[in-house]
Design a protein around this motif. Structure first.
Motif, PDB file in Angstrom:
ATOM      1  N   ILE A  41      34.117   5.731 -37.020  1.00  0.00           N
ATOM      2  CA  ILE A  41      34.269   4.726 -38.647  1.00  0.00           C
ATOM      3  C   ILE A  41      35.514   6.161 -38.314  1.00  0.00           C
ATOM      4  O   ILE A  41      35.108   6.590 -39.369  1.00  0.00           O
ATOM      5  N   TYR A  43      36.903   4.056 -41.844  1.00  0.00           N
ATOM      6  CA  TYR A  43      36.825   4.250 -43.318  1.00  0.00           C
ATOM      7  C   TYR A  43      35.355   3.336 -43.184  1.00  0.00           C
ATOM      8  O   TYR A  43      35.304   2.295 -42.035  1.00  0.00           O
ATOM      9  N   LEU A  44      34.826   3.155 -44.149  1.00  0.00           N
ATOM     10  CA  LEU A  44      33.363   2.416 -44.516  1.00  0.00           C
ATOM     11  C   LEU A  44      34.584   1.213 -46.256  1.00  0.00           C
ATOM     12  O   LEU A  44      35.154   1.433 -46.678  1.00  0.00           O
ATOM     13  N   ASP A  47      34.676   2.951 -49.786  1.00  0.00           N
ATOM     14  CA  ASP A  47      35.626   4.253 -50.190  1.00  0.00           C
ATOM     15  C   ASP A  47      37.037   3.865 -50.600  1.00  0.00           C
ATOM     16  O   ASP A  47      37.499   2.672 -50.509  1.00  0.00           O
ATOM     17  N   GLN A  64      32.547  -7.028 -41.978  1.00  0.00           N
ATOM     18  CA  GLN A  64      31.984  -6.643 -43.402  1.00  0.00           C
ATOM     19  C   GLN A  64      30.730  -7.263 -42.674  1.00  0.00           C
ATOM     20  O   GLN A  64      30.350  -7.609 -41.973  1.00  0.00           O
ATOM     21  N   GLU A  71      26.610  -7.858 -39.286  1.00  0.00           N
ATOM     22  CA  GLU A  71      27.683  -7.512 -38.953  1.00  0.00           C
ATOM     23  C   GLU A  71      28.895  -8.925 -39.218  1.00  0.00           C
ATOM     24  O   GLU A  71      28.456  -9.879 -38.307  1.00  0.00           O
ATOM     25  N   ARG A  94      37.742   0.237 -50.565  1.00  0.00           N
ATOM     26  CA  ARG A  94      38.313  -0.523 -49.037  1.00  0.00           C
ATOM     27  C   ARG A  94      37.702  -2.091 -49.386  1.00  0.00           C
ATOM     28  O   ARG A  94      35.979  -1.780 -50.085  1.00  0.00           O
ATOM     29  N   THR A  97      35.080  -2.565 -43.401  1.00  0.00           N
ATOM     30  CA  THR A  97      35.271  -1.537 -42.558  1.00  0.00           C
ATOM     31  C   THR A  97      35.980  -0.664 -41.265  1.00  0.00           C
ATOM     32  O   THR A  97      36.060  -2.485 -40.425  1.00  0.00           O
ATOM     33  N   THR A  99      36.775   0.276 -37.680  1.00  0.00           N
ATOM     34  CA  THR A  99      35.576   1.050 -36.920  1.00  0.00           C
ATOM     35  C   THR A  99      36.494   1.250 -34.630  1.00  0.00           C
ATOM     36  O   THR A  99      37.232   0.348 -34.325  1.00  0.00           O
TER      37      THR A  99
END
Length: 223
Positions: A41, A43-44, A47, A64, A71, A94, A97, A99
């Protein structure tokens, strides 16, 4: 990061590509490279943005979580794609997310460092605004072109890009078929039919989620 390598990353971004060389070099001086293994990951959602991200190699999914807790795939970033433009000018959070779907290399530009560069170079700021306005003018035309692309063409493009990212003609799909359908903007049933047609035409072979591109030229012609 080596200057020439950093320049390659900067040249992937439309708002930077048309800048004078000295200004591109100034931006390239801010670039930091990061490597993210498959499944990481980056960033989430929620963040602080913090940095601008340019995907140099690999695939990154942006998603999202819906109100039902599922998801939702929003985008699959391919090499040359970028995310977090807001980080260059604001302090937003953000809303997605990110990944790594496969091992990926990312070039990042820190928000504070970039804003300091803008303050020290007003001409760079003016040139960026000019370039961004030109990009906005082109968006509608690009949207019209992309909306006319058929499912087979978009699926072929996805398979070719995935093959290029993995450097393999035989690979396991990083996404489930339902997520590929969401990414392309169609239904899982249509994706399944399109896969079957590509197999029947002898363009690909497929076993479960394992895909082998048999005829790359014909697959490219479909795009």
């Amino acid at each position: 990061m080596h200057t020439e390598h950093a320049l390659d990353c900067v040249n992937l971004v439309p708002i930077f590509k048309s800048l004078p060389l000295d200004e591109k070099k100034a931006v390239a001086g801010l670039v930091v490279q990061h490597q993210y293994p498959k499944g990481t990951i980056i960033y989430l959602a929620g963040d602080q943005v913090g940095h601008f991200m340019i995907l140099e190699h690999g695939q990154v999914k942006l998603s999202q979580i819906s109100e039902s807790g599922k998801e939702q795939l929003l985008k699959v970033m391919q090499p040359g794609d970028f995310d977090g433009e807001a980080a260059l000018f604001s302090h937003d959070q953000r809303n997605v997310t990110a990944t790594a779907l496969v091992d990926s290399n990312v070039c990042q530009i820190d928000q504070n460092a970039f804003q300091s560069l803008l303050k020290s170079s007003p001409q760079l700021a003016v040139n960026l605004l000019t370039t961004m306005s030109q990009q906005i003018n082109n968006l509608q035309e690009e949207k019209t072109v992309s909306s006319t692309s058929d499912v087979a063409g978009q699926l072929a493009k996805y398979l070719l890009e995935t093959s290029a990212s993995l450097h393999e003609s035989s690979f396991k799909l990083p996404l489930k078929k339902k997520d590929i359908a969401t990414f392309i903007g169609t239904t899982p049933e249509t994706i399944s039919r399109t896969f079957k047609q590509l197999i029947a035409d002898g363009v690909i072979k497929m076993t479960a989620s394992l895909v082998e591109i048999v005829d790359q030229d014909r697959l490219t012609d479909i795009v």
